[in-house]
Scaffold this motif. Structure first.
Motif, PDB file in Angstrom:
ATOM      1  N   ASP A 175      -5.112  -2.475  -2.279  1.00  0.00           N
ATOM      2  CA  ASP A 175      -5.020  -3.041  -0.946  1.00  0.00           C
ATOM      3  C   ASP A 175      -5.482  -1.940   0.014  1.00  0.00           C
ATOM      4  O   ASP A 175      -6.029  -0.926  -0.428  1.00  0.00           O
ATOM      5  CB  ASP A 175      -3.560  -3.448  -0.672  1.00  0.00           C
ATOM      6  CG  ASP A 175      -3.457  -4.511   0.417  1.00  0.00           C
ATOM      7  OD1 ASP A 175      -4.482  -4.800   1.066  1.00  0.00           O
ATOM      8  OD2 ASP A 175      -2.355  -5.032   0.622  1.00  0.00           O
ATOM      9  N   GLN A 176      -5.235  -2.125   1.308  1.00  0.00           N
ATOM     10  CA  GLN A 176      -5.533  -1.075   2.284  1.00  0.00           C
ATOM     11  C   GLN A 176      -4.311  -0.873   3.164  1.00  0.00           C
ATOM     12  O   GLN A 176      -3.586  -1.827   3.457  1.00  0.00           O
ATOM     13  CB  GLN A 176      -6.721  -1.476   3.154  1.00  0.00           C
ATOM     14  CG  GLN A 176      -8.031  -1.475   2.414  1.00  0.00           C
ATOM     15  CD  GLN A 176      -9.211  -1.727   3.357  1.00  0.00           C
ATOM     16  OE1 GLN A 176      -9.048  -2.221   4.456  1.00  0.00           O
ATOM     17  NE2 GLN A 176     -10.393  -1.377   2.894  1.00  0.00           N
ATOM     18  N   ASP A 177      -4.102   0.392   3.582  1.00  0.00           N
ATOM     19  CA  ASP A 177      -2.983   0.647   4.481  1.00  0.00           C
ATOM     20  C   ASP A 177      -3.436   0.454   5.927  1.00  0.00           C
ATOM     21  O   ASP A 177      -4.559  -0.007   6.187  1.00  0.00           O
ATOM     22  CB  ASP A 177      -2.365   2.027   4.215  1.00  0.00           C
ATOM     23  CG  ASP A 177      -3.289   3.197   4.534  1.00  0.00           C
ATOM     24  OD1 ASP A 177      -4.307   3.018   5.244  1.00  0.00           O
ATOM     25  OD2 ASP A 177      -2.989   4.313   4.086  1.00  0.00           O
ATOM     26  N   ILE A 178      -2.601   0.825   6.882  1.00  0.00           N
ATOM     27  CA  ILE A 178      -2.910   0.588   8.297  1.00  0.00           C
ATOM     28  C   ILE A 178      -4.149   1.345   8.772  1.00  0.00           C
ATOM     29  O   ILE A 178      -4.735   0.986   9.790  1.00  0.00           O
ATOM     30  CB  ILE A 178      -1.704   0.945   9.198  1.00  0.00           C
ATOM     31  CG1 ILE A 178      -1.301   2.414   9.003  1.00  0.00           C
ATOM     32  CG2 ILE A 178      -0.536   0.019   8.937  1.00  0.00           C
ATOM     33  CD1 ILE A 178      -0.311   2.917  10.034  1.00  0.00           C
ATOM     34  N   LEU A 179      -4.544   2.393   8.059  1.00  0.00           N
ATOM     35  CA  LEU A 179      -5.740   3.157   8.420  1.00  0.00           C
ATOM     36  C   LEU A 179      -6.978   2.665   7.672  1.00  0.00           C
ATOM     37  O   LEU A 179      -8.060   3.212   7.833  1.00  0.00           O
ATOM     38  CB  LEU A 179      -5.532   4.646   8.122  1.00  0.00           C
ATOM     39  CG  LEU A 179      -4.368   5.325   8.839  1.00  0.00           C
ATOM     40  CD1 LEU A 179      -4.269   6.787   8.422  1.00  0.00           C
ATOM     41  CD2 LEU A 179      -4.536   5.218  10.344  1.00  0.00           C
ATOM     42  N   GLY A 180      -6.789   1.658   6.805  1.00  0.00           N
ATOM     43  CA  GLY A 180      -7.912   1.153   6.011  1.00  0.00           C
ATOM     44  C   GLY A 180      -8.167   1.971   4.756  1.00  0.00           C
ATOM     45  O   GLY A 180      -9.207   1.827   4.113  1.00  0.00           O
ATOM     46  N   MET A 181      -7.210   2.846   4.400  1.00  0.00           N
ATOM     47  CA  MET A 181      -7.364   3.659   3.192  1.00  0.00           C
ATOM     48  C   MET A 181      -6.923   2.853   1.977  1.00  0.00           C
ATOM     49  O   MET A 181      -5.991   2.056   2.068  1.00  0.00           O
ATOM     50  CB  MET A 181      -6.534   4.935   3.292  1.00  0.00           C
ATOM     51  CG  MET A 181      -6.910   5.815   4.477  1.00  0.00           C
ATOM     52  SD  MET A 181      -8.664   6.226   4.560  1.00  0.00           S
ATOM     53  CE  MET A 181      -8.787   7.355   3.197  1.00  0.00           C
ATOM     54  N   PRO A 182      -7.579   3.051   0.823  1.00  0.00           N
ATOM     55  CA  PRO A 182      -7.193   2.300  -0.370  1.00  0.00           C
ATOM     56  C   PRO A 182      -5.808   2.711  -0.869  1.00  0.00           C
ATOM     57  O   PRO A 182      -5.478   3.899  -0.902  1.00  0.00           O
ATOM     58  CB  PRO A 182      -8.281   2.654  -1.391  1.00  0.00           C
ATOM     59  CG  PRO A 182      -8.925   3.903  -0.892  1.00  0.00           C
ATOM     60  CD  PRO A 182      -8.704   3.954   0.582  1.00  0.00           C
ATOM     61  N   THR A 183      -5.021   1.702  -1.229  1.00  0.00           N
ATOM     62  CA  THR A 183      -3.668   1.938  -1.744  1.00  0.00           C
ATOM     63  C   THR A 183      -3.412   1.005  -2.921  1.00  0.00           C
ATOM     64  O   THR A 183      -4.032  -0.051  -3.028  1.00  0.00           O
ATOM     65  CB  THR A 183      -2.595   1.644  -0.662  1.00  0.00           C
ATOM     66  OG1 THR A 183      -2.684   0.272  -0.286  1.00  0.00           O
ATOM     67  CG2 THR A 183      -2.784   2.524   0.558  1.00  0.00           C
ATOM     68  N   PRO A 184      -2.478   1.372  -3.786  1.00  0.00           N
ATOM     69  CA  PRO A 184      -2.112   0.463  -4.871  1.00  0.00           C
ATOM     70  C   PRO A 184      -1.228  -0.662  -4.321  1.00  0.00           C
ATOM     71  O   PRO A 184      -0.722  -0.560  -3.195  1.00  0.00           O
ATOM     72  CB  PRO A 184      -1.325   1.359  -5.831  1.00  0.00           C
ATOM     73  CG  PRO A 184      -0.752   2.425  -4.967  1.00  0.00           C
ATOM     74  CD  PRO A 184      -1.728   2.635  -3.848  1.00  0.00           C
ATOM     75  N   THR A 185      -1.064  -1.695  -5.095  1.00  0.00           N
ATOM     76  CA  THR A 185      -0.206  -2.815  -4.674  1.00  0.00           C
ATOM     77  C   THR A 185       1.152  -2.745  -5.370  1.00  0.00           C
ATOM     78  O   THR A 185       1.926  -3.689  -5.318  1.00  0.00           O
ATOM     79  CB  THR A 185      -0.877  -4.167  -5.001  1.00  0.00           C
ATOM     80  OG1 THR A 185      -1.171  -4.188  -6.400  1.00  0.00           O
ATOM     81  CG2 THR A 185      -2.158  -4.352  -4.205  1.00  0.00           C
ATOM     82  N   SER A 186       1.434  -1.610  -6.000  1.00  0.00           N
ATOM     83  CA  SER A 186       2.705  -1.439  -6.702  1.00  0.00           C
ATOM     84  C   SER A 186       3.846  -1.236  -5.695  1.00  0.00           C
ATOM     85  O   SER A 186       3.622  -1.179  -4.486  1.00  0.00           O
ATOM     86  CB  SER A 186       2.606  -0.249  -7.663  1.00  0.00           C
ATOM     87  OG  SER A 186       2.178   0.905  -6.966  1.00  0.00           O
ATOM     88  N   GLU A 187       5.044  -1.078  -6.219  1.00  0.00           N
ATOM     89  CA  GLU A 187       6.242  -0.948  -5.392  1.00  0.00           C
ATOM     90  C   GLU A 187       6.127   0.204  -4.393  1.00  0.00           C
ATOM     91  O   GLU A 187       5.721   1.311  -4.742  1.00  0.00           O
ATOM     92  CB  GLU A 187       7.444  -0.688  -6.314  1.00  0.00           C
ATOM     93  CG  GLU A 187       8.742  -0.440  -5.591  1.00  0.00           C
ATOM     94  CD  GLU A 187       9.846   0.071  -6.515  1.00  0.00           C
ATOM     95  OE1 GLU A 187      10.977   0.198  -6.028  1.00  0.00           O
ATOM     96  OE2 GLU A 187       9.573   0.345  -7.703  1.00  0.00           O
ATOM     97  N   LEU A 188       6.502  -0.074  -3.144  1.00  0.00           N
ATOM     98  CA  LEU A 188       6.451   0.933  -2.097  1.00  0.00           C
ATOM     99  C   LEU A 188       7.712   1.779  -2.119  1.00  0.00           C
ATOM    100  O   LEU A 188       8.823   1.259  -2.096  1.00  0.00           O
ATOM    101  CB  LEU A 188       6.318   0.236  -0.745  1.00  0.00           C
ATOM    102  CG  LEU A 188       5.724   1.043   0.395  1.00  0.00           C
ATOM    103  CD1 LEU A 188       4.324   1.533   0.040  1.00  0.00           C
ATOM    104  CD2 LEU A 188       5.664   0.177   1.640  1.00  0.00           C
ATOM    105  N   LEU A 189       7.527   3.107  -2.191  1.00  0.00           N
ATOM    106  CA  LEU A 189       8.642   4.055  -2.192  1.00  0.00           C
ATOM    107  C   LEU A 189       8.605   4.837  -0.884  1.00  0.00           C
ATOM    108  O   LEU A 189       7.558   4.961  -0.256  1.00  0.00           O
ATOM    109  CB  LEU A 189       8.514   5.007  -3.383  1.00  0.00           C
ATOM    110  CG  LEU A 189       8.317   4.341  -4.750  1.00  0.00           C
ATOM    111  CD1 LEU A 189       8.000   5.387  -5.812  1.00  0.00           C
ATOM    112  CD2 LEU A 189       9.542   3.541  -5.133  1.00  0.00           C
TER     113      LEU A 189
END
Length: 195
Positions: free
Chosen positions: A99-113
């Motif tokens: 997915d993308q975070d608020i800055l448009g950087m790529p992130t996983p869709t796994s559990e948020l810690l």
């Protein structure tokens, strides 16, 4: 009083961003292969079992091949997810959807810690625009990694991942800037001695 380091950083970032943008796909592929080898060597030398890293964007030096290698060897990996308040949450690498975070950087869709999930890692790999030979890192100007590194107790080794020509004699610095312990480039691993 002028904002001289800030102005110098903005100009340097613009130049580095453009340099990355115009790299050819052949240059990127060649860099990715040797960079991956050096990252594997660093993780092996430091006997890493748990690390924080990041998913590279198309213009950044490629971390993705290394992340797959590390995951296949059972190394636990956390990846950053930017938050509105300037802190980083972390999510486990799973090599699956992105997915993308608020800055448009790529992130996983796994559990948020939460931000403290990074405590206990053996190695932190950070992005950078460039790194000075004294170990000072210049990021892209949002301060997420400086805040994270500045708030950690017992910080493990921190290495920036950059292209060879982004290891420079010196970078403009401000009080909040955090140094790194080394840089990994397609040309090798450079460790910095800190006083």
């Amino acid at each position: 009083m002028t904002d001289e380091p800030g102005n110098l950083k903005r100009a340097l970032r613009a130049e580095l961003r453009e340099r990355r943008r115009i790299r050819t796909s052949t240059e990127r592929e060649s860099a990715a292969s040797s960079l991956t080898e050096h990252l594997m060597q660093l993780a092996t030398d430091l006997d890493v079992h748990f690390m924080a890293a990041y998913l590279s964007t198309p213009d950044e030096p490629n971390t993705r091949d290394f992340l797959r290698w590390a995951d296949e060897r059972g190394i636990r990996i956390l990846l950053p997810v930017s938050r509105e308040d300037g802190l980083l949450d972390w999510a486990p690498y799973d090599g699956a959807d992105e997915d993308q975070d608020i800055l448009g950087m790529p992130t996983p869709t796994s559990e948020l810690l939460g931000p403290i999930a990074i405590n206990g890692v053996d190695l932190i790999l950070v992005p950078a625009a460039c790194v000075g030979r004294d170990g000072m890192r210049m990021g892209w100007g949002r301060g997420y990694f400086d805040k994270t590194l500045g708030s950690m107790e017992g910080c493990p080794p921190v290495y920036a991942v950059i292209y060879d020509d982004e290891l420079v004699d010196e970078v403009p610095t401000e009080r909040h800037d955090m140094p790194v312990d080394g840089a990994v480039t397609p040309g090798g691993i450079t460790a910095f001695a800190h006083d």
